[in-house]
Design a protein around this motif. Structure first.
Motif, PDB file in Angstrom:
ATOM      1  N   ILE A  83       0.843  -1.200   0.000  1.00 36.20           N
ATOM      2  CA  ILE A  83       0.000   0.000   0.000  1.00 36.20           C
ATOM      3  C   ILE A  83       0.876   1.248   0.000  1.00 36.20           C
ATOM      4  O   ILE A  83       0.670   2.172  -0.791  1.00 36.20           O
ATOM      5  N   ALA A  84       1.869   1.268   0.891  1.00 33.61           N
ATOM      6  CA  ALA A  84       2.715   2.447   1.057  1.00 33.61           C
ATOM      7  C   ALA A  84       3.576   2.739  -0.158  1.00 33.61           C
ATOM      8  O   ALA A  84       3.735   3.892  -0.559  1.00 33.61           O
ATOM      9  N   LYS A  85       4.160   1.710  -0.735  1.00 34.88           N
ATOM     10  CA  LYS A  85       5.132   1.909  -1.816  1.00 34.88           C
ATOM     11  C   LYS A  85       4.535   1.831  -3.220  1.00 34.88           C
ATOM     12  O   LYS A  85       5.009   2.502  -4.130  1.00 34.88           O
ATOM     13  N   VAL A  86       3.511   1.013  -3.404  1.00 32.49           N
ATOM     14  CA  VAL A  86       2.940   0.845  -4.742  1.00 32.49           C
ATOM     15  C   VAL A  86       1.597   1.569  -4.866  1.00 32.49           C
ATOM     16  O   VAL A  86       1.394   2.351  -5.791  1.00 32.49           O
ATOM     17  N   GLY A  87       0.686   1.333  -3.925  1.00 37.48           N
ATOM     18  CA  GLY A  87      -0.647   1.926  -4.008  1.00 37.48           C
ATOM     19  C   GLY A  87      -0.627   3.446  -3.994  1.00 37.48           C
ATOM     20  O   GLY A  87      -1.204   4.095  -4.868  1.00 37.48           O
ATOM     21  N   PHE A  88       0.040   4.025  -3.000  1.00 38.04           N
ATOM     22  CA  PHE A  88       0.118   5.483  -2.934  1.00 38.04           C
ATOM     23  C   PHE A  88       0.848   6.052  -4.147  1.00 38.04           C
ATOM     24  O   PHE A  88       0.456   7.080  -4.690  1.00 38.04           O
ATOM     25  N   LEU A  92      -1.501   8.374  -6.220  1.00 32.70           N
ATOM     26  CA  LEU A  92      -1.281   9.741  -5.753  1.00 32.70           C
ATOM     27  C   LEU A  92       0.089  10.298  -6.123  1.00 32.70           C
ATOM     28  O   LEU A  92       0.345  11.479  -5.921  1.00 32.70           O
ATOM     29  N   GLY A  93       0.981   9.442  -6.610  1.00 38.23           N
ATOM     30  CA  GLY A  93       2.305   9.913  -7.012  1.00 38.23           C
ATOM     31  C   GLY A  93       3.264  10.121  -5.855  1.00 38.23           C
ATOM     32  O   GLY A  93       4.314  10.735  -6.023  1.00 38.23           O
ATOM     33  N   VAL A  94       2.917   9.648  -4.662  1.00 38.26           N
ATOM     34  CA  VAL A  94       3.777   9.759  -3.483  1.00 38.26           C
ATOM     35  C   VAL A  94       3.928   8.380  -2.847  1.00 38.26           C
ATOM     36  O   VAL A  94       3.170   7.469  -3.148  1.00 38.26           O
ATOM     37  N   THR A  95       4.903   8.251  -1.967  1.00 37.96           N
ATOM     38  CA  THR A  95       5.037   7.009  -1.211  1.00 37.96           C
ATOM     39  C   THR A  95       4.898   7.335   0.272  1.00 37.96           C
ATOM     40  O   THR A  95       5.040   8.481   0.681  1.00 37.96           O
ATOM     41  N   ALA A  96       4.621   6.306   1.031  1.00 35.58           N
ATOM     42  CA  ALA A  96       4.488   6.451   2.475  1.00 35.58           C
ATOM     43  C   ALA A  96       5.514   5.565   3.160  1.00 35.58           C
ATOM     44  O   ALA A  96       6.057   4.634   2.548  1.00 35.58           O
ATOM     45  N   THR A  97       5.761   5.831   4.408  1.00 38.05           N
ATOM     46  CA  THR A  97       6.652   5.019   5.233  1.00 38.05           C
ATOM     47  C   THR A  97       5.796   4.218   6.199  1.00 38.05           C
ATOM     48  O   THR A  97       4.883   4.771   6.820  1.00 38.05           O
ATOM     49  N   SER A 109       1.491   2.275  11.278  1.00 34.70           N
ATOM     50  CA  SER A 109       1.220   3.626  10.807  1.00 34.70           C
ATOM     51  C   SER A 109       1.758   3.793   9.396  1.00 34.70           C
ATOM     52  O   SER A 109       2.833   3.293   9.073  1.00 34.70           O
ATOM     53  N   LEU A 110       1.004   4.487   8.571  1.00 32.64           N
ATOM     54  CA  LEU A 110       1.454   4.901   7.248  1.00 32.64           C
ATOM     55  C   LEU A 110       1.695   6.406   7.339  1.00 32.64           C
ATOM     56  O   LEU A 110       0.777   7.171   7.628  1.00 32.64           O
ATOM     57  N   VAL A 111       2.936   6.818   7.130  1.00 32.96           N
ATOM     58  CA  VAL A 111       3.307   8.220   7.278  1.00 32.96           C
ATOM     59  C   VAL A 111       3.630   8.809   5.911  1.00 32.96           C
ATOM     60  O   VAL A 111       4.505   8.309   5.199  1.00 32.96           O
ATOM     61  N   LEU A 112       2.904   9.851   5.566  1.00 31.94           N
ATOM     62  CA  LEU A 112       3.129  10.583   4.317  1.00 31.94           C
ATOM     63  C   LEU A 112       3.875  11.867   4.641  1.00 31.94           C
ATOM     64  O   LEU A 112       3.414  12.653   5.475  1.00 31.94           O
ATOM     65  N   SER A 113       5.006  12.091   3.991  1.00 31.09           N
ATOM     66  CA  SER A 113       5.710  13.354   4.205  1.00 31.09           C
ATOM     67  C   SER A 113       5.097  14.460   3.355  1.00 31.09           C
ATOM     68  O   SER A 113       5.208  15.641   3.670  1.00 31.09           O
ATOM     69  N   GLU A 114       4.450  14.068   2.268  1.00 29.77           N
ATOM     70  CA  GLU A 114       3.718  15.031   1.439  1.00 29.77           C
ATOM     71  C   GLU A 114       2.376  14.423   1.063  1.00 29.77           C
ATOM     72  O   GLU A 114       2.226  13.213   0.994  1.00 29.77           O
ATOM     73  N   ASN A 115       1.397  15.284   0.837  1.00 31.05           N
ATOM     74  CA  ASN A 115       0.046  14.834   0.545  1.00 31.05           C
ATOM     75  C   ASN A 115      -0.525  15.689  -0.579  1.00 31.05           C
ATOM     76  O   ASN A 115      -0.767  16.879  -0.379  1.00 31.05           O
TER      77      ASN A 115
END
Length: 186
Positions: A83-88, A92-97, A109-115
Motif C-alpha cells: 500500500i505504502a510503496k505501490v498503491g500510494f 497519488l504519485g507519493v510514497t508512504a513510510t 502507521s502509514l506516514v506521508l511526508s507530502e500529501n
C-alpha cells in the motif's frame, strides 16, 4: 523483497493515466467544501468522506491488482508495504513510510511526508475536528476489505492541524476467509 516494491510502484505510476494535480486538488477541495455546507457538522463530514473513500476503494482495488502485477501478499506487513510503496505511488504519485508496528504485527502507521490532496488548503477555526483527507482512510479500508481484510483506519497526525506529518493508523481487525460462490463436486 524490499527493493522490488519501490520499482514496481514507479512502474505502475508510469503506466497510469494522470490528471492535472492542481485540478485534482481543487476538485477535491470543492467536494469537501460542499459537504461542509450541506452537512454542517464536522463529524458528519468526516463520516461522509470515509464512506466516499470506502466506495472508491472497493472499486479501486480491481484496477490496482490489474495494473500493478502484485501477487498475493503473505501477511499484513507485506500488505502495508505494498500500500505504502505501490498503491500510494500508483494513484497519488507519493510514497508512504510504514512504521510503529505493534507486537502482534496487526497494526501500523502509514506516514506521508507530502500529501497531494492538501495543496492550497488552510482549515478555518470552525473546522477544528475535520480530517480533510479522511477519504484516504476509507479508500484503504474499502480496498483491504475486498481482499478479505477487515480493518480500521484512522488519522493520528495531520499537518493541517499543526502536526509534523500525515500519519494514518491501520489496524487489522480480522482476516476474513474467502468464500466461493459454488462448491466443486469431486
Amino acid at each position: 523483497m524490499a527493493p522490488v516494491i519501490p520499482r514496481s510502484g514507479d512502474a505502475a505510476f508510469a503506466n497510469v493515466e494522470r490528471v492535472n494535480a492542481e485540478l485534482f486538488t481543487l476538485t477535491y477541495g470543492a467536494i469537501v467544501r460542499q459537504l461542509l455546507t450541506d452537512l454542517e457538522e464536522v463529524e458528519e463530514v468526516n463520516k461522509q468522506l470515509d464512506q466516499m473513500g470506502y466506495n472508491i476503494g472497493v472499486r479501486l482495488i480491481d484496477e490496482f491488482l490489474a495494473k500493478s502485477n502484485i501477487s498475493r501478499c503473505v501477511d499484513f506487513k507485506e500488505t502495508a508495504e505494498v500500500i505504502a510503496k505501490v498503491g500510494f505511488k500508483m494513484f497519488l504519485g507519493v510514497t508512504a513510510t510504514v512504521t510503529n508496528w505493534d507486537a502482534e504485527g496487526t497494526s501500523c502507521s502509514l506516514v506521508l511526508s507530502e500529501n497531494p490532496l492538501v495543496g492550497f488548503v488552510e482549515l478555518p477555526d470552525t473546522c477544528h475536528g475535520l480530517y480533510y483527507c479522511n477519504i484516504l482512510c476509507g479508500v484503504i479500508r474499502g480496498a483491504l476489505e475486498m481482499v478479505s481484510m477487515k480493518t480500521e483506519v484512522t488519522w493520528v497526525r495531520d499537518m493541517l492541524h499543526g502536526d509534523d506529518a500525515y500519519e494514518m493508523r491501520v489496524k487489522l481487525i480480522k482476516q476474513v476467509p474467502e468464500e466461493y460462490p459454488y462448491k466443486d463436486d469431486e
